[in-house]
Design a protein around this motif. Sequence first.
Motif, PDB file in Angstrom:
ATOM      1  N   UNK A 149      41.362  87.449  77.375  1.00  0.00           N
ATOM      2  CA  UNK A 149      42.815  87.471  77.232  1.00  0.00           C
ATOM      3  C   UNK A 149      43.472  86.637  78.327  1.00  0.00           C
ATOM      4  N   UNK A 150      42.988  86.762  79.539  1.00  0.00           N
ATOM      5  CA  UNK A 150      43.552  86.000  80.654  1.00  0.00           C
ATOM      6  C   UNK A 150      43.443  84.496  80.397  1.00  0.00           C
ATOM      7  N   UNK A 151      42.290  84.045  79.950  1.00  0.00           N
ATOM      8  CA  UNK A 151      42.098  82.624  79.660  1.00  0.00           C
ATOM      9  C   UNK A 151      43.005  82.179  78.513  1.00  0.00           C
ATOM     10  N   UNK A 152      43.118  83.002  77.488  1.00  0.00           N
ATOM     11  CA  UNK A 152      43.925  82.676  76.314  1.00  0.00           C
ATOM     12  C   UNK A 152      45.401  82.526  76.688  1.00  0.00           C
ATOM     13  N   UNK A 153      45.890  83.438  77.532  1.00  0.00           N
ATOM     14  CA  UNK A 153      47.280  83.379  77.962  1.00  0.00           C
ATOM     15  C   UNK A 153      47.548  82.119  78.785  1.00  0.00           C
ATOM     16  N   UNK A 154      46.602  81.743  79.627  1.00  0.00           N
ATOM     17  CA  UNK A 154      46.780  80.551  80.439  1.00  0.00           C
ATOM     18  C   UNK A 154      46.750  79.276  79.593  1.00  0.00           C
ATOM     19  N   UNK A 155      45.944  79.284  78.550  1.00  0.00           N
ATOM     20  CA  UNK A 155      45.804  78.096  77.708  1.00  0.00           C
ATOM     21  C   UNK A 155      46.985  77.918  76.748  1.00  0.00           C
ATOM     22  N   UNK A 156      47.636  79.009  76.389  1.00  0.00           N
ATOM     23  CA  UNK A 156      48.756  78.949  75.437  1.00  0.00           C
ATOM     24  C   UNK A 156      49.960  79.652  76.048  1.00  0.00           C
ATOM     25  N   UNK A 157      50.833  78.890  76.685  1.00  0.00           N
ATOM     26  CA  UNK A 157      51.981  79.489  77.369  1.00  0.00           C
ATOM     27  C   UNK A 157      52.970  80.139  76.400  1.00  0.00           C
ATOM     28  N   UNK A 158      52.907  79.770  75.117  1.00  0.00           N
ATOM     29  CA  UNK A 158      53.784  80.406  74.129  1.00  0.00           C
ATOM     30  C   UNK A 158      53.467  81.894  74.010  1.00  0.00           C
ATOM     31  N   UNK A 159      52.200  82.252  74.274  1.00  0.00           N
ATOM     32  CA  UNK A 159      51.795  83.649  74.183  1.00  0.00           C
ATOM     33  C   UNK A 159      52.241  84.464  75.392  1.00  0.00           C
ATOM     34  N   UNK A 160      52.858  83.811  76.356  1.00  0.00           N
ATOM     35  CA  UNK A 160      53.378  84.505  77.533  1.00  0.00           C
ATOM     36  C   UNK A 160      54.840  84.918  77.350  1.00  0.00           C
ATOM     37  N   UNK A 161      55.405  84.636  76.190  1.00  0.00           N
ATOM     38  CA  UNK A 161      56.809  84.928  75.929  1.00  0.00           C
ATOM     39  C   UNK A 161      56.959  86.189  75.075  1.00  0.00           C
ATOM     40  N   UNK A 162      58.038  86.912  75.312  1.00  0.00           N
ATOM     41  CA  UNK A 162      58.318  88.088  74.480  1.00  0.00           C
ATOM     42  C   UNK A 162      58.101  89.394  75.206  1.00  0.00           C
ATOM     43  N   UNK A 163      57.979  90.448  74.433  1.00  0.00           N
ATOM     44  CA  UNK A 163      57.770  91.797  74.959  1.00  0.00           C
ATOM     45  C   UNK A 163      56.352  92.241  74.620  1.00  0.00           C
ATOM     46  N   UNK A 164      55.682  92.851  75.582  1.00  0.00           N
ATOM     47  CA  UNK A 164      54.261  93.136  75.453  1.00  0.00           C
ATOM     48  C   UNK A 164      53.940  94.626  75.536  1.00  0.00           C
ATOM     49  N   UNK A 165      52.941  95.018  74.747  1.00  0.00           N
ATOM     50  CA  UNK A 165      52.277  96.305  74.912  1.00  0.00           C
ATOM     51  C   UNK A 165      50.792  95.997  75.070  1.00  0.00           C
ATOM     52  N   UNK A 166      50.186  96.508  76.129  1.00  0.00           N
ATOM     53  CA  UNK A 166      48.751  96.334  76.353  1.00  0.00           C
ATOM     54  C   UNK A 166      48.055  97.666  76.122  1.00  0.00           C
ATOM     55  N   UNK A 167      47.104  97.656  75.208  1.00  0.00           N
ATOM     56  CA  UNK A 167      46.307  98.852  74.913  1.00  0.00           C
ATOM     57  C   UNK A 167      44.896  98.571  75.409  1.00  0.00           C
ATOM     58  N   UNK A 168      44.434  99.343  76.379  1.00  0.00           N
ATOM     59  CA  UNK A 168      43.168  99.067  77.051  1.00  0.00           C
ATOM     60  C   UNK A 168      42.197 100.227  76.839  1.00  0.00           C
ATOM     61  N   UNK A 169      40.971  99.875  76.532  1.00  0.00           N
ATOM     62  CA  UNK A 169      39.939 100.896  76.324  1.00  0.00           C
ATOM     63  C   UNK A 169      39.749 101.713  77.599  1.00  0.00           C
ATOM     64  N   UNK A 170      39.493 102.994  77.424  1.00  0.00           N
ATOM     65  CA  UNK A 170      39.228 103.841  78.572  1.00  0.00           C
ATOM     66  C   UNK A 170      37.902 103.487  79.230  1.00  0.00           C
ATOM     67  N   UNK A 171      37.692 104.002  80.425  1.00  0.00           N
ATOM     68  CA  UNK A 171      36.457 103.722  81.153  1.00  0.00           C
ATOM     69  C   UNK A 171      35.265 104.282  80.387  1.00  0.00           C
ATOM     70  N   UNK A 172      34.188 103.507  80.260  1.00  0.00           N
ATOM     71  CA  UNK A 172      32.994 104.011  79.573  1.00  0.00           C
ATOM     72  C   UNK A 172      32.353 105.123  80.386  1.00  0.00           C
ATOM     73  N   UNK A 173      31.735 106.091  79.720  1.00  0.00           N
ATOM     74  CA  UNK A 173      31.066 107.167  80.467  1.00  0.00           C
ATOM     75  C   UNK A 173      29.932 106.611  81.299  1.00  0.00           C
TER      76      UNK A 173
ATOM     77  N   UNK B 119      50.742  87.582  82.949  1.00  0.00           N
ATOM     78  CA  UNK B 119      49.522  86.931  83.435  1.00  0.00           C
ATOM     79  C   UNK B 119      49.035  87.586  84.720  1.00  0.00           C
ATOM     80  N   UNK B 120      49.948  87.831  85.653  1.00  0.00           N
ATOM     81  CA  UNK B 120      49.559  88.451  86.921  1.00  0.00           C
ATOM     82  C   UNK B 120      49.035  89.869  86.708  1.00  0.00           C
ATOM     83  N   UNK B 121      49.638  90.599  85.785  1.00  0.00           N
ATOM     84  CA  UNK B 121      49.181  91.974  85.525  1.00  0.00           C
ATOM     85  C   UNK B 121      47.782  91.987  84.925  1.00  0.00           C
ATOM     86  N   UNK B 122      47.522  91.077  83.982  1.00  0.00           N
ATOM     87  CA  UNK B 122      46.181  91.002  83.396  1.00  0.00           C
ATOM     88  C   UNK B 122      45.161  90.622  84.468  1.00  0.00           C
TER      89      UNK B 122
END
Length: 284
Positions: free
Chosen positions: A205-229, A168-171
């Motif tokens: 995503x930040x709101x979703x994680x806060x609303x559902x604490x079950x989604x804060x459990x486990x191991x995560x990979x975050x794939x983020x779009x690159x900066x738009x030109x 949550x803090x990283x997002x």
Amino acid sequence: MTQGILYIVATPIGNLQDCSMRAIQILKQVDLIAAEDTRHSRRLLDQFGITTPLYALHEHNEYHHSQTLTSRLLSGTSIALISDAGTPLISDPGYYLVAACHQAGIVVSPIPGASALISALSAAGMPADRFVFEGFLAAKSGARCKQLEALRQESRTLVFYETPHRIVDSVADMIAIFGAAREVVMARELTKVYETIHRSSLGELFQWLQQDTQQQKGEFVLVIAGAPPQSNEEIPAEAVRIFHLLREELPLKQAAKLTSQITGIHRNQLYALGLQENPKETGE
């Protein structure tokens, strides 16, 4: 005496059926298995009837123990290197051992298999021809934000690993640096029972994680779009003026780099402006 071979063996990241037949065969045939956590790995090996002796090699001892294992390889012992899950050395120990083997002329052979990085990237639906893997970000927000700031203008797809107690803090820090609208795919518990692949904006995503604490459990990979030109129209007039002045005396690459240092505008944006103004520019 024939030297041993160091095998880099990928193991499942969740579903045991992802362990390849070749990986199982190698783990049974080698003389020794170097494992990150021997207790964790023994449970995995027991599932496949593998009784090969285990040797603890983790981040706290690998620098000193790598020389011992290298000597054993030189004397003919064959060794398989495994991590707790997935492909060794991808944010896991093993670098010192592999480097020492290459220096000693020992054969290093990869046995490919599961990887959370590649699995998440393949399912994200984002450009994967060019990407940047940053592994785990810093634990503290200040250092983490500095890392993210260095990637603010990165146009390639970004991939991070994250832990449940920091997700949550990283997002939140990613929103502060990249903006809430930046697109992201969160891949959680890949190949496991509660596998989740969620695509949204960082803000959603930040709101979703806060609303559902079950989604804060486990191991995560975050794939983020690159900066738009950024369009050339977004370059401030003063920065364009400085760039044009420098272009009168310097090659394009040098002018773009120096203007970037003076104004803070990304040099790639300035370089693109120069090519647009003079398509025949070599850039040298």
